[in-house]
Scaffold this active site. Structure first.
Site, short mmCIF file in Angstrom:
data_model
loop_
_atom_site.label_atom_id
_atom_site.label_comp_id
_atom_site.label_asym_id
_atom_site.label_seq_id
_atom_site.Cartn_x
_atom_site.Cartn_y
_atom_site.Cartn_z
N GLY A 27 -66.72 -3.30 7.67
CA GLY A 27 -67.14 -2.53 8.83
C GLY A 27 -66.18 -1.39 9.08
N SER A 28 -66.47 -0.60 10.07
CA SER A 28 -65.70 0.63 10.30
C SER A 28 -64.24 0.35 10.67
CB SER A 28 -66.37 1.44 11.41
OG SER A 28 -66.48 0.67 12.60
N GLU A 30 -62.32 -1.83 9.51
CA GLU A 30 -61.54 -2.37 8.39
C GLU A 30 -61.32 -1.32 7.30
OE1 GLU A 30 -64.79 -4.63 8.95
OE2 GLU A 30 -63.54 -4.52 10.74
N GLU A 49 -71.57 -12.39 8.13
CA GLU A 49 -70.18 -12.84 8.18
C GLU A 49 -70.02 -14.35 8.00
OE1 GLU A 49 -71.50 -10.54 10.11
OE2 GLU A 49 -70.11 -8.85 10.32
N HIS A 72 -65.47 -8.15 10.51
CA HIS A 72 -65.56 -7.00 11.41
C HIS A 72 -65.17 -7.45 12.82
CE1 HIS A 72 -66.56 -3.05 12.56
NE2 HIS A 72 -67.79 -3.26 13.00
N HIS A 279 -72.89 -39.54 16.60
CA HIS A 279 -73.89 -38.48 16.71
C HIS A 279 -74.84 -38.73 17.87
CE1 HIS A 279 -77.21 -35.93 14.53
NE2 HIS A 279 -76.72 -35.31 15.59
N GLY A 398 -71.52 -30.41 11.33
CA GLY A 398 -72.93 -30.36 11.68
C GLY A 398 -73.48 -28.97 11.93
#
Length: 535
Positions: A27-28, A30, A49, A72, A279, A398
């Site tokens: 992204g900009s 980075e 991502e 990003h 769970h 999960g």
């Protein structure tokens, strides 16, 4: 005056620590990090991502080293957080660097700026910082790497403003942190005495065994004590050879059922696991009366919250080696072996059980198996034993969308073919990973079990009297066509007679053949999860 920039120092540190494969989605904020990108680095692109984080996790698990992830700012970190949560729960060492807007703009709350970036990923990282000064970035990153690799391992997060990369900074030399540690002698002597004196011992093996590479020590302990061995509820890793005669099965994530499985044992030793992973709610106690629990793990926080038992905070390999020296050779009768499942009955349609029987006959014993098919996990465990160290990977938390990218990263780690069994619902969380698999020719065989929706959610709904559950139907997706649109070859099968040839083709591919997806339309998936145990 130093002429080294932050970027120069970070690249040197990454090279020195072996983190030259970078997973990300650029992204900009980075862009300056990538100026003069070195030729000996490999950038692996994920189209979302969470895919980048999942691939990095698979790579880290395969190499047993930390993997580097570039995200990003703000929204990109938000997209990734489900996968970061998985990495944290599964103790996967990741060094995550996120872009941030320029320091000169931060007071103005700029476009793409992250407010309080160090708080954003918490509590699902071991540490999170945005350095106060640009020149501190290399040292903060080096500390983050050491934190990620220290037991209990896990992801760390560093936010870097985009104008920091061109600032001057001193290089940072890597240094060793020896993370194995052993409990004092008295707790281990007391445990040895209880194991020597007890009548019916059991071991509960968790993901920490695989994480610490302690399978050989656990197998030796089981054989010396003649203990029955269980795998902890919903474990994200393998940890004991399932064809071993002492292996008893998988503990369910339901309190009363778990206690019932362990009730025949007077001493239970849990290794690298929280043990009580539930769970669904249940009124049962953690353990039946007469069952005494000892718990060995490297995480003091986990030791603190366990509701019952004696915890010994230690890494496993040195503790188990010391324990072996203290134990007498047992002469007690071992528990009977786990019965083999009956062959799946013939059916008009293609059932998961039929598929798993065929998979068991065809899956090479040294093949890593990645799974994310919650509706069919019990059937897989019953019918496809895993025997190798590191041979089974899934999500221990999960959060869906882990399996497809995890398999890509694991395959790229050593270039050997990985088998990934994934459900239709799970696949749609991270289907973009098929593009990365094709782009980098990752040797992954995907077998997609299409039961037409979120069958695990339907089964849990039936368990509590909620039926039908809205929003659980997924129909009309041509997964083979979707895979091919991403550049991943694919095939389809819907009838039992088509399965043998289709699996032979999919599993028999060479490592250099790249990815392949087999789309199976399965039936007979209307059961209930976590059925009561007949004993």
């Amino acid at each position: 005056m130093t002429t080294t920039t932050v970027r120069d120092a970070v690249v040197r540190f990454l090279r020195d620590t072996g983190m030259t494969t970078v997973f990300g989605n650029p992204g900009s904020t980075e862009l300056r990090m990538f100026r003069d990108w070195p030729d000996d680095f490999r950038y692996v692109l994920g189209l979302q991502e969470s895919v980048a984080v999942g691939m990095a996790a698979g790579h880290a698990l395969g190499t047993r080293r930390a993997a580097f992830v570039s995200l990003h700012s703000a929204g990109g970190v938000g997209h990734a957080l489900g996968a970061v949560f998985n990495a944290y729960r599964d103790r996967v060492p990741l060094v995550i660097v996120a872009g941030q807007q320029a320091r000169s703009l931060l007071r103005l709350r700029p476009f793409l700026g992250a407010d309080e970036p160090a708080l954003f990923p918490r509590p699902y990282v071991k540490s999170a910082r945005q350095p106060e000064r640009a020149e501190d970035v290399p040292a903060v990153l080096a500390e983050a790497y050491r934190t990620a690799m220290t037991h209990p391992r896990g992801p760390v997060f560093v936010s870097v403003p985009e104008d920091d990369w061109d600032q001057a900074a001193e290089p940072v030399e890597p240094r060793a942190v020896h993370a194995e540690f052993t409990a004092g002698p008295e707790p281990l002597r007391a445990l040895a005495a209880r194991l020597d004196a007890c009548a019916r011992p059991a071991l509960v093996v968790g993901p920490g065994v695989d994480d610490e590479g302690a399978l050989d020590e656990v197998r030796a302990l089981a054989e010396r004590t003649r203990a029955g061995v269980w795998i902890s509820p919903l474990s994200g890793r393998s940890g004991f050879p399932e064809s071993h005669p002492l292996f008893q099965g998988f503990l369910p994530p339901v309190a009363g059922q778990l206690a019932a499985r362990l009730a025949p044992y007077d001493v239970v030793v849990a290794l690298g696991t929280p043990v009580f992973t539930y769970h669904v709610p249940d009124a049962g106690p953690p353990l039946a009366p007469g069952t005494e629990l000892f718990h060995l793990d490297c995480d003091p926080g986990q030791a603190a919250w366990l509701p019952v038992g004696t915890s010994i905070v230690t890494t496993l390999r040195p503790a188990l080696a010391r324990l072996a020296e203290l134990l007498a050779e047992a002469d007690r009768e071992p528990p009977p072996p786990r019965p083999a499942p009956a062959a799946a009955p013939a059916a008009d349609g293609l059932t998961p059980e039929v598929f798993f029987d065929h998979l068991r006959a065809r899956l090479p014993r040294d093949r890593v198996l990645v799974e994310e098919a919650p509706s069919h996990r019990d059937a897989l465990h019953a019918r496809v034993p895993v025997d190798r160290d590191g041979g089974f990977l899934t999500t221990g938390s999960g959060a869906l969308g882990w399996g497809l990218p995890l398999a890509v990263g694991r395959a790229l780690a050593d270039g050997r073919r990985v088998a990934c069994v994934v459900g239709d619902g799970s696949a749609l969380y991270s289907v973009q990973a098929l593009w990365s698999a094709a782009r980098y020719r990752a040797p992954v065989t995907y077998v997609l079990l299409d039961n037409g929706g979120y069958a695990a959610v339907r089964a849990l709904g039936r368990r509590i009297g909620v039926a039908p559950v809205p929003g659980t139907d997924i129909t009309g997706v041509d997964f083979a066509g979707l895979a091919e649109s991403f550049g991943c070859p694919a095939a389809r099968a819907a009838h039992p007679e088509e399965l043998p040839a289709a699996l032979d083709r999919a599993l028999g591919l060479d490592d250099d053949a790249g990815p392949f997806l087999l789309h199976l339309r399965v039936t007979g998936s209307a059961g209930t999860l976590y059925e009561p145990w007949a004993g």
